[in-house]
Scaffold this motif. Structure first.
Motif, PDB file in Angstrom:
ATOM      1  N   GLY A  74      13.902   0.090 -44.559  1.00  0.00           N
ATOM      2  CA  GLY A  74      14.418  -0.850 -45.538  1.00  0.00           C
ATOM      3  C   GLY A  74      14.054  -0.562 -46.983  1.00  0.00           C
ATOM      4  O   GLY A  74      14.223  -1.423 -47.849  1.00  0.00           O
ATOM      5  N   LYS A  75      13.599   0.654 -47.275  1.00  0.00           N
ATOM      6  CA  LYS A  75      13.184   0.994 -48.634  1.00  0.00           C
ATOM      7  C   LYS A  75      14.344   0.934 -49.622  1.00  0.00           C
ATOM      8  O   LYS A  75      14.246   0.306 -50.674  1.00  0.00           O
ATOM      9  CB  LYS A  75      12.545   2.382 -48.669  1.00  0.00           C
ATOM     10  CG  LYS A  75      11.255   2.496 -47.903  1.00  0.00           C
ATOM     11  CD  LYS A  75      10.707   3.906 -47.908  1.00  0.00           C
ATOM     12  CE  LYS A  75      11.656   4.935 -47.348  1.00  0.00           C
ATOM     13  NZ  LYS A  75      12.037   4.728 -45.944  1.00  0.00           N
ATOM     14  N   THR A  76      15.434   1.595 -49.290  1.00  0.00           N
ATOM     15  CA  THR A  76      16.582   1.649 -50.200  1.00  0.00           C
ATOM     16  C   THR A  76      17.174   0.266 -50.397  1.00  0.00           C
ATOM     17  O   THR A  76      17.541  -0.107 -51.522  1.00  0.00           O
ATOM     18  CB  THR A  76      17.632   2.642 -49.676  1.00  0.00           C
ATOM     19  OG1 THR A  76      17.010   3.943 -49.575  1.00  0.00           O
ATOM     20  CG2 THR A  76      18.835   2.732 -50.597  1.00  0.00           C
ATOM     21  N   THR A  77      17.240  -0.512 -49.352  1.00  0.00           N
ATOM     22  CA  THR A  77      17.742  -1.885 -49.463  1.00  0.00           C
ATOM     23  C   THR A  77      16.860  -2.695 -50.408  1.00  0.00           C
ATOM     24  O   THR A  77      17.356  -3.464 -51.243  1.00  0.00           O
ATOM     25  CB  THR A  77      17.815  -2.538 -48.070  1.00  0.00           C
ATOM     26  OG1 THR A  77      18.655  -1.740 -47.234  1.00  0.00           O
ATOM     27  CG2 THR A  77      18.348  -3.951 -48.139  1.00  0.00           C
ATOM     28  N   LEU A  78      15.554  -2.521 -50.294  1.00  0.00           N
ATOM     29  CA  LEU A  78      14.618  -3.202 -51.189  1.00  0.00           C
ATOM     30  C   LEU A  78      14.831  -2.747 -52.633  1.00  0.00           C
ATOM     31  O   LEU A  78      14.873  -3.575 -53.547  1.00  0.00           O
ATOM     32  CB  LEU A  78      13.173  -2.940 -50.754  1.00  0.00           C
ATOM     33  CG  LEU A  78      12.080  -3.433 -51.698  1.00  0.00           C
ATOM     34  CD1 LEU A  78      12.169  -4.937 -51.928  1.00  0.00           C
ATOM     35  CD2 LEU A  78      10.707  -3.047 -51.146  1.00  0.00           C
ATOM     36  N   LEU A  79      14.959  -1.454 -52.855  1.00  0.00           N
ATOM     37  CA  LEU A  79      15.180  -0.954 -54.212  1.00  0.00           C
ATOM     38  C   LEU A  79      16.480  -1.492 -54.785  1.00  0.00           C
ATOM     39  O   LEU A  79      16.549  -1.830 -55.975  1.00  0.00           O
ATOM     40  CB  LEU A  79      15.182   0.580 -54.231  1.00  0.00           C
ATOM     41  CG  LEU A  79      13.848   1.287 -54.464  1.00  0.00           C
ATOM     42  CD1 LEU A  79      13.424   1.294 -55.884  1.00  0.00           C
ATOM     43  CD2 LEU A  79      12.784   0.902 -53.530  1.00  0.00           C
ATOM     44  N   ASP A  80      17.519  -1.593 -53.958  1.00  0.00           N
ATOM     45  CA  ASP A  80      18.788  -2.171 -54.415  1.00  0.00           C
ATOM     46  C   ASP A  80      18.588  -3.628 -54.848  1.00  0.00           C
ATOM     47  O   ASP A  80      19.144  -4.059 -55.861  1.00  0.00           O
ATOM     48  CB  ASP A  80      19.849  -2.091 -53.315  1.00  0.00           C
ATOM     49  CG  ASP A  80      20.317  -0.661 -53.042  1.00  0.00           C
ATOM     50  OD1 ASP A  80      20.048   0.240 -53.867  1.00  0.00           O
ATOM     51  OD2 ASP A  80      20.959  -0.456 -51.989  1.00  0.00           O
ATOM     52  N   GLU A  81      17.796  -4.366 -54.097  1.00  0.00           N
ATOM     53  CA  GLU A  81      17.514  -5.767 -54.451  1.00  0.00           C
ATOM     54  C   GLU A  81      16.723  -5.841 -55.756  1.00  0.00           C
ATOM     55  O   GLU A  81      17.005  -6.684 -56.618  1.00  0.00           O
ATOM     56  CB  GLU A  81      16.734  -6.450 -53.320  1.00  0.00           C
ATOM     57  CG  GLU A  81      16.282  -7.858 -53.628  1.00  0.00           C
ATOM     58  CD  GLU A  81      17.399  -8.882 -53.751  1.00  0.00           C
ATOM     59  OE1 GLU A  81      17.145  -9.959 -54.329  1.00  0.00           O
ATOM     60  OE2 GLU A  81      18.521  -8.624 -53.272  1.00  0.00           O
ATOM     61  N   ALA A  95      16.769  -3.656 -58.167  1.00  0.00           N
ATOM     62  CA  ALA A  95      17.706  -3.291 -59.237  1.00  0.00           C
ATOM     63  C   ALA A  95      18.612  -4.470 -59.583  1.00  0.00           C
ATOM     64  O   ALA A  95      18.880  -4.733 -60.766  1.00  0.00           O
ATOM     65  CB  ALA A  95      18.535  -2.079 -58.818  1.00  0.00           C
ATOM     66  N   ALA A  96      19.071  -5.197 -58.560  1.00  0.00           N
ATOM     67  CA  ALA A  96      19.922  -6.365 -58.804  1.00  0.00           C
ATOM     68  C   ALA A  96      19.179  -7.445 -59.588  1.00  0.00           C
ATOM     69  O   ALA A  96      19.814  -8.248 -60.287  1.00  0.00           O
ATOM     70  CB  ALA A  96      20.428  -6.928 -57.469  1.00  0.00           C
ATOM     71  N   ARG A  97      17.869  -7.432 -59.508  1.00  0.00           N
ATOM     72  CA  ARG A  97      17.052  -8.400 -60.251  1.00  0.00           C
ATOM     73  C   ARG A  97      16.674  -7.889 -61.640  1.00  0.00           C
ATOM     74  O   ARG A  97      15.877  -8.500 -62.343  1.00  0.00           O
ATOM     75  CB  ARG A  97      15.789  -8.732 -59.470  1.00  0.00           C
ATOM     76  CG  ARG A  97      16.076  -9.466 -58.169  1.00  0.00           C
ATOM     77  CD  ARG A  97      14.791  -9.773 -57.466  1.00  0.00           C
ATOM     78  NE  ARG A  97      15.011 -10.394 -56.173  1.00  0.00           N
ATOM     79  CZ  ARG A  97      14.115 -11.148 -55.563  1.00  0.00           C
ATOM     80  NH1 ARG A  97      12.937 -11.371 -56.114  1.00  0.00           N
ATOM     81  NH2 ARG A  97      14.384 -11.669 -54.384  1.00  0.00           N
ATOM     82  N   ASP A 109      12.906 -11.817 -49.668  1.00  0.00           N
ATOM     83  CA  ASP A 109      11.485 -12.145 -49.512  1.00  0.00           C
ATOM     84  C   ASP A 109      10.611 -10.917 -49.734  1.00  0.00           C
ATOM     85  O   ASP A 109       9.508 -11.031 -50.279  1.00  0.00           O
ATOM     86  CB  ASP A 109      11.225 -12.736 -48.133  1.00  0.00           C
ATOM     87  CG  ASP A 109      11.919 -14.076 -47.922  1.00  0.00           C
ATOM     88  OD1 ASP A 109      12.154 -14.799 -48.918  1.00  0.00           O
ATOM     89  OD2 ASP A 109      12.238 -14.391 -46.765  1.00  0.00           O
ATOM     90  N   ARG A 110      11.096  -9.760 -49.300  1.00  0.00           N
ATOM     91  CA  ARG A 110      10.347  -8.518 -49.540  1.00  0.00           C
ATOM     92  C   ARG A 110      10.230  -8.251 -51.037  1.00  0.00           C
ATOM     93  O   ARG A 110       9.173  -7.861 -51.531  1.00  0.00           O
ATOM     94  CB  ARG A 110      11.057  -7.327 -48.869  1.00  0.00           C
ATOM     95  CG  ARG A 110      10.501  -6.948 -47.546  1.00  0.00           C
ATOM     96  CD  ARG A 110      11.148  -5.667 -47.055  1.00  0.00           C
ATOM     97  NE  ARG A 110      10.328  -5.161 -45.965  1.00  0.00           N
ATOM     98  CZ  ARG A 110      10.472  -3.987 -45.421  1.00  0.00           C
ATOM     99  NH1 ARG A 110      11.398  -3.158 -45.837  1.00  0.00           N
ATOM    100  NH2 ARG A 110       9.685  -3.605 -44.444  1.00  0.00           N
ATOM    101  N   ALA A 111      11.336  -8.419 -51.753  1.00  0.00           N
ATOM    102  CA  ALA A 111      11.319  -8.205 -53.206  1.00  0.00           C
ATOM    103  C   ALA A 111      10.369  -9.193 -53.877  1.00  0.00           C
ATOM    104  O   ALA A 111       9.602  -8.811 -54.774  1.00  0.00           O
ATOM    105  CB  ALA A 111      12.730  -8.330 -53.774  1.00  0.00           C
ATOM    106  N   ASP A 112      10.401 -10.451 -53.440  1.00  0.00           N
ATOM    107  CA  ASP A 112       9.466 -11.442 -53.976  1.00  0.00           C
ATOM    108  C   ASP A 112       8.025 -10.995 -53.746  1.00  0.00           C
ATOM    109  O   ASP A 112       7.175 -11.114 -54.634  1.00  0.00           O
ATOM    110  CB  ASP A 112       9.673 -12.803 -53.310  1.00  0.00           C
ATOM    111  CG  ASP A 112      10.984 -13.472 -53.694  1.00  0.00           C
ATOM    112  OD1 ASP A 112      11.604 -13.078 -54.705  1.00  0.00           O
ATOM    113  OD2 ASP A 112      11.392 -14.393 -52.943  1.00  0.00           O
TER     114      ASP A 112
END
Length: 170
Positions: free
Chosen positions: A13-20, A22-24, A158-161
């Motif tokens: 889930g690294k890339t998905t987290l980075l995308d999140e 970036a969206a923030r 939640d991971r991004a948080d």
């Protein structure tokens, strides 16, 4: 704040987290390996050449962002490429790095997560190989002086948080 590495298990889930992130509005840098594969340079053709190219790209990424005064999040990076070279018997990571320790902002480690793991055109290895890769990184990072924070197995928001809280950004 400085360079922050998101590393760990392939398919974790690294890339998905980075995308999140970036969206923030966070500054992110895409994984060198995926960029190389998109350019037609694949690890299944010549693993050593691929890993050397990934290391070179990761070093160029770090240099390109050296003057940035805000956090920069890297999807994989120099340690991943050097750890790959170590795993195939080329050069120990500590020897390749010397005293250099990039990612002064911290390191986050994505654990094996079989429920979200999936092979794709850029990820041809199985979950067992991904887990081995993770275990090598988890053992390596403390030897290099890092105390990686393990990412929780939570929805991406939640991971991004979690990441932003740990860095006192949120």
């Amino acid at each position: 704040m400085a360079d922050i590495l998101i590393t760990g298990c392939s398919g974790g889930g690294k890339t998905t987290l980075l995308d999140e992130l970036a969206a923030r509005g966070c500054r992110t840098v895409a994984e060198p390996g995926r960029r190389l594969i998109a350019q037609g340079i694949a690890p299944w053709d010549d693993a050593e050449a691929f890993l050397r190219a990934a290391a070179d790209m990761a070093m160029a990424d770090l240099a390109a962002h050296a003057s940035i005064d805000e956090p920069v999040f890297y999807d994989r990076g120099l340690f991943d490429a050097l750890a790959g070279l170590e795993r195939i018997g080329v050069t120990p990571v500590a020897d390749a790095l010397g005293e250099e320790r990039p990612y002064a902002g911290g390191v986050f480690l994505a654990p094996p997560w079989p429920e979200i793991y999936a092979e794709d055109s850029m990820r041809r290895h199985d979950f067992e190989a991904a887990r081995d890769e993770y275990e090598h990184l988890a053992e390596l990072l403390p030897k290099l002086g890092y105390s990686p924070l393990t990412l929780p197995k939570l929805p991406v928001g939640d991971r991004a948080d979690f990441v932003l809280r740990k860095l006192a950004i949120a």
